[in-house]
Design a protein around this motif. Structure first.
Motif, short mmCIF file in Angstrom:
data_model
loop_
_atom_site.label_atom_id
_atom_site.label_comp_id
_atom_site.label_asym_id
_atom_site.label_seq_id
_atom_site.Cartn_x
_atom_site.Cartn_y
_atom_site.Cartn_z
N TRP A 285 -53.72 -60.80 19.62
CA TRP A 285 -54.32 -61.63 20.41
C TRP A 285 -52.89 -63.31 19.64
O TRP A 285 -52.72 -63.56 18.62
N ASP B 65 -65.37 -62.87 14.06
CA ASP B 65 -64.51 -61.20 13.49
C ASP B 65 -63.90 -60.61 14.50
O ASP B 65 -64.41 -60.37 15.95
N ASP B 66 -62.59 -61.00 15.45
CA ASP B 66 -61.73 -60.92 16.20
C ASP B 66 -62.14 -58.77 17.22
O ASP B 66 -61.90 -59.34 17.75
N VAL B 67 -61.54 -58.12 15.78
CA VAL B 67 -61.89 -56.91 16.09
C VAL B 67 -63.57 -56.63 17.31
O VAL B 67 -62.98 -56.06 17.91
N THR B 68 -64.71 -57.21 16.33
CA THR B 68 -65.53 -56.73 17.54
C THR B 68 -65.30 -57.56 18.56
O THR B 68 -66.21 -57.39 19.79
N PHE B 69 -65.42 -59.01 18.81
CA PHE B 69 -64.79 -59.39 20.31
C PHE B 69 -63.84 -59.08 21.01
O PHE B 69 -64.96 -58.73 21.93
N THR B 70 -63.11 -57.92 20.34
CA THR B 70 -62.09 -58.20 21.64
C THR B 70 -62.78 -56.27 21.81
O THR B 70 -62.90 -56.37 23.64
N LEU B 71 -62.89 -56.16 20.82
CA LEU B 71 -63.66 -54.44 22.03
C LEU B 71 -65.12 -54.68 22.41
O LEU B 71 -65.13 -53.92 23.24
N ARG C 40 -62.83 -69.32 16.52
CA ARG C 40 -62.49 -69.00 15.91
C ARG C 40 -63.16 -69.86 14.48
O ARG C 40 -64.58 -69.12 13.75
N LYS D 251 -58.10 -66.57 10.41
CA LYS D 251 -58.54 -65.69 10.56
C LYS D 251 -59.38 -65.60 8.57
O LYS D 251 -59.50 -64.51 8.54
N ARG E 259 -64.47 -47.55 12.03
CA ARG E 259 -63.88 -47.82 13.11
C ARG E 259 -62.07 -46.28 12.39
O ARG E 259 -62.08 -46.21 11.63
N SER F 258 -54.73 -59.26 8.45
CA SER F 258 -56.01 -59.16 8.97
C SER F 258 -55.72 -59.02 10.92
O SER F 258 -56.43 -58.08 11.80
N ALA G 11 -57.19 -50.88 14.99
CA ALA G 11 -58.39 -50.67 15.78
C ALA G 11 -58.74 -50.71 16.96
O ALA G 11 -59.46 -50.36 18.15
N THR G 12 -57.36 -51.75 17.81
CA THR G 12 -57.58 -52.48 19.15
C THR G 12 -56.27 -51.99 19.77
O THR G 12 -56.62 -52.56 21.68
N HIS H 2 -56.91 -55.67 13.02
CA HIS H 2 -57.18 -55.28 14.55
C HIS H 2 -55.66 -54.85 15.60
O HIS H 2 -57.03 -54.18 16.86
N LEU I 149 -53.93 -62.39 25.06
CA LEU I 149 -54.38 -60.83 24.78
C LEU I 149 -53.29 -59.41 25.04
O LEU I 149 -52.82 -59.20 26.43
#
Lengths: 482, 206
Positions: free
Chosen positions: A161, B174-180, B168, B114, A51, A149, A156-157, A153, A26
């Motif tokens: 990755w 869902d990557d975003v949920t996983f990361t957060l 995955r 994804k 979000r 996608s 939002a973050t 990410h 990450l």
């Protein structure tokens, strides 16, 4: 034994947030550029999930892919383009992002405005929903092209990755002859390694020839590294890079500038650093390059001829050559200099910076475009356009018979009105000669800005080593001081 | 969020070409959608349509014997070029769930992971053999992601899958949920340490 670190590993290590046993890392993202075409669905996903954009201060939106390059006082006639542009305005407003819209004096192609506005600086990580994001690596940034996608990410973050790429060093040695450019260098590199030659790798360009190139010449090289399959490309920064950034719109100032310089000077690859693979190129004997086929590896020197499928090493290669020749309407054995052209396009994130326009103008000045050729210049940004106009370059192009346009991706991708017609043959300073890339049925030959300019005058390719280049000092008498 | 993908069972369709770029898979003129639907009609548009925009039926996916194929067997460097995720969406909207090739463009490969599209790398000769057998239109394969095998009912070959992509796809994660949910602390800690000069100055009017 202590081994030196590469610039890539320095930037990677300093942005590493977490490593998972499955090989994924990450990485924090310092800068995210977004545009109207690949962002709508990412913004929509954010809205659906309730979000926000985590760091609006690190996120910049620009309209580039489908904007018209004609008169900006007229309405955008393409309904779908207009919808995407309005969507970006709405999304930038809702999520609080800085937007360079259609009317902004700083609008331009994301990979041109990032470096010129000081948004791209050495040592940062940068993402953009566009494969040519590798461009920004020329300033010593770790720049990654991503999909929608992944864009969601990052929104939002503020992280991504990624599996750590392998490292490949491409050493450029020697000195180019007059009339040969960094575009010819990268085309010949791709020809040698193939479209997939650097898949899974970050390519660091090193060697004295890399250092001798100007920042804008380097930007052309890192821009097209993706066409050799590279995950991205990077070049250790130097004083030329710091000068390029100094004083630009978003560049650090005051005490921050001093802090920045101190960190940037620690970034270049250490002596003795180890790579997974190395390739050496001597560029001294390189001749001007022209692509003949439907991917950028299908390139030859200007004194060569169109290859024959019968010379291909494998059945698959023969098939590729055959198909490319059919699409391009070319016969094996035809000399490159005998191919007649319909259109010349000087533009794109590869070759539409001020120095590219200056180099073209050195060929054009006092001459006229061939009567059978349509020629257009689409500056890489509105800032490049203004600076060129201050130097009087616009007059040189217009007097020679070129169209002088506003900025955008334009005929590099054919999403606006600037397209080739079926069968139309174009010498283009852009980066992709894929089938239908510049318009359905259009035929693209990738070349340098000098070759494009010479081709516009002659209606065919000529050996640019023999072209007279007007001294830059004489290009714009009075120039900026006029 | 993609549906979990455990196995793909279906007809294999050969695509005898190297360097299939994403401009061929999904031409730029169709990138102007602001919603995601019906992308399959633009899949391989230039290869499937005549000058008038009609489907000519000669492209392999339009031939009756390959209709409904779930697995595409391509060549090398599949999905190079533009980052457009539409290329992946068009393939999955059409019904393709698995692509077998000897190499893939990096960004395409990430995008596929994804969206529930499995990309399998096999050595060049193995891909060639499968493609030749698929050309008979009689090759139905079972791709078992958990067991990492491709089987035609009689013989089976193993393939390598990167652990993170496998997980995955199997979970439809869902990557975003996983990361957060798992890394918020690391992100926040990093943000405390960002040097001031890295953050662009408050822009003057643009």
């Amino acid at each position: 034994m202590v081994t030196g670190k590469t610039i890539f590993s320095k930037v990677w290590d300093s942005h590493l947030l977490a490593e998972r046993p499955d090989g994924q890392s990450l990485i924090y993202v310092d800068r995210h550029l977004t545009h109207e075409v690949t962002s709508p669905l990412a913004f929509e996903a954010l809205r659906k999930a309730g979000r926000r954009v985590r760091r609006p201060d690190l996120t910049f939106a620009v309209m580039d892919h489908n904007v018209p390059t004609g008169d900006r006082s007229l309405p955008v006639s393409d309904e779908m383009s207009s919808k995407q542009m309005k969507a970006l305005t709405g999304n930038a407003t809702q999520f609080g992002l800085t937007l360079f819209d259609y009317f902004s004096p700083y609008q331009g192609i994301s990979h041109v405005i990032g470096p010129e506005l000081g948004l791209t600086i050495p040592g940062i990580t940068l993402t953009c929903g566009d494969s040519h994001t590798s461009t920004h690596g020329a300033l010593g940034a770790l720049a990654l092209g991503i999909g929608s996608s992944e864009g969601e990410h990052v929104f939002a973050t503020q992280s991504i990755w990624i599996k750590k790429p392998r490292e490949m060093a491409i050493t450029l040695r020697g000195r180019l002859r007059k009339g040969v450019t960094s575009k010819d260098v990268i085309l010949s590199v791709i020809r040698r390694i193939g479209t997939g030659g650097a898949i899974g790798n970050v390519v660091e360009f090193v060697g004295e020839a890399t250092s001798n190139f100007s920042v804008e010449e380097r930007l052309t090289i890192t821009n097209m590294a993706i066409e050799g399959g590279a995950r991205t490309a990077i070049i250790s920064p130097d004083e030329k890079v710091y000068e390029y950034i100094r004083g630009s719109k978003f560049a650090p100032t005051g005490a921050d500038w001093g802090d920045a310089l101190e960190q940037w000077r620690s970034l270049p690859t250490d002596p003795g650093a180890v790579y997974d693979s190395r390739i050496d190129f001597n560029i001294s004997e390189l001749e001007p390059q022209v692509s003949w086929g439907t991917n950028p590896a299908m390139t030859v020197g200007v004194t060569e001829s169109i290859p024959s499928p019968s010379e291909a090493p494998t059945k698959e290669d023969a098939l590729s050559v055959e198909r490319a020749l059919k699409y391009m309407g070319l016969a094996p054995g035809t000399r490159i200099t005998d191919i007649p052209l319909d259109t010349v396009f000087i533009g794109s994130c590869t070759n539409a910076r001020l120095s590219d326009l200056t180099e073209s103008a050195r060929v054009i000045k006092g001459n006229h475009v061939n009567k059978d050729v349509r020629a257009l210049v689409v500056p890489g940004s509105q800032l490049v356009k203004r600076r060129a106009e201050e130097l009087g370059l616009d007059k040189i192009f217009v007097e020679a018979g070129f169209e002088w346009r506003n900025s955008g991706c334009s005929m590099c991708i054919g999403m606006n009105e600037d397209k080739l017609s079926p069968g139309e043959r174009c010498a283009s300073t852009s980066n992709r000669n894929f089938e239908n890339r510049q318009g359905p049925g259009g035929r693209t030959h990738l070349v340098s800005p000098i070759m494009a300019a010479a081709a516009a005058l002659h209606g065919r390719f000529i050996d640019t080593r023999e072209v007279e280049l007007i001294d830059p000092e004489e290009l714009a008498p009075g120039g900026l001081n006029a | 969020m993609p549906e979990p993908l455990r196995e793909v069972i279906g007809k294999a369709c050969p695509l005898e070409a190297d360097d299939v770029d994403t401009d061929q898979i999904f031409p730029a003129q169709f990138l102007k959608a602001i919603e995601r639907r019906g992308m399959e009609s633009y899949l391989f548009y230039g290869l499937r349509h005549d000058e008038r925009g009609n489907v000519h039926g000669r492209f392999v996916l339009d031939r009756p014997e390959f209709r409904g194929a779930r697995i595409l067997v391509a060549g090398k460097n599949f999905g190079i070029g533009s980052s457009r995720e539409n290329a992946v969406w068009a393939l999955t909207d059409y019904g393709i769930r698995c692509i077998i090739a000897s190499s893939f463009g990096d960004i395409f490969y990430n995008n596929a992971s994804k969206n529930g599209l499995l990309c399998i790398r096999l050595p060049g000769q193995a891909v060639r053999d499968l493609r030749e057998r698929a050309a008979t239109a009689k090759l139905t394969l079972t791709v078992d992601l958990a067991g990492q095998t491709i089987s035609d009912g009689r013989t089976s070959v193993a393939f390598e899958a990167e652990p993170h992509i496998k997980e995955r796809l199997l979970k439809g994660m869902d990557d975003v949920t996983f990361t957060l949910e798992n890394y918020e602390a690391e992100i926040r800690e990093y943000e405390r340490r960002i040097p001031r000069f890295v953050i662009p100055r408050t822009p003057r009017s643009s």
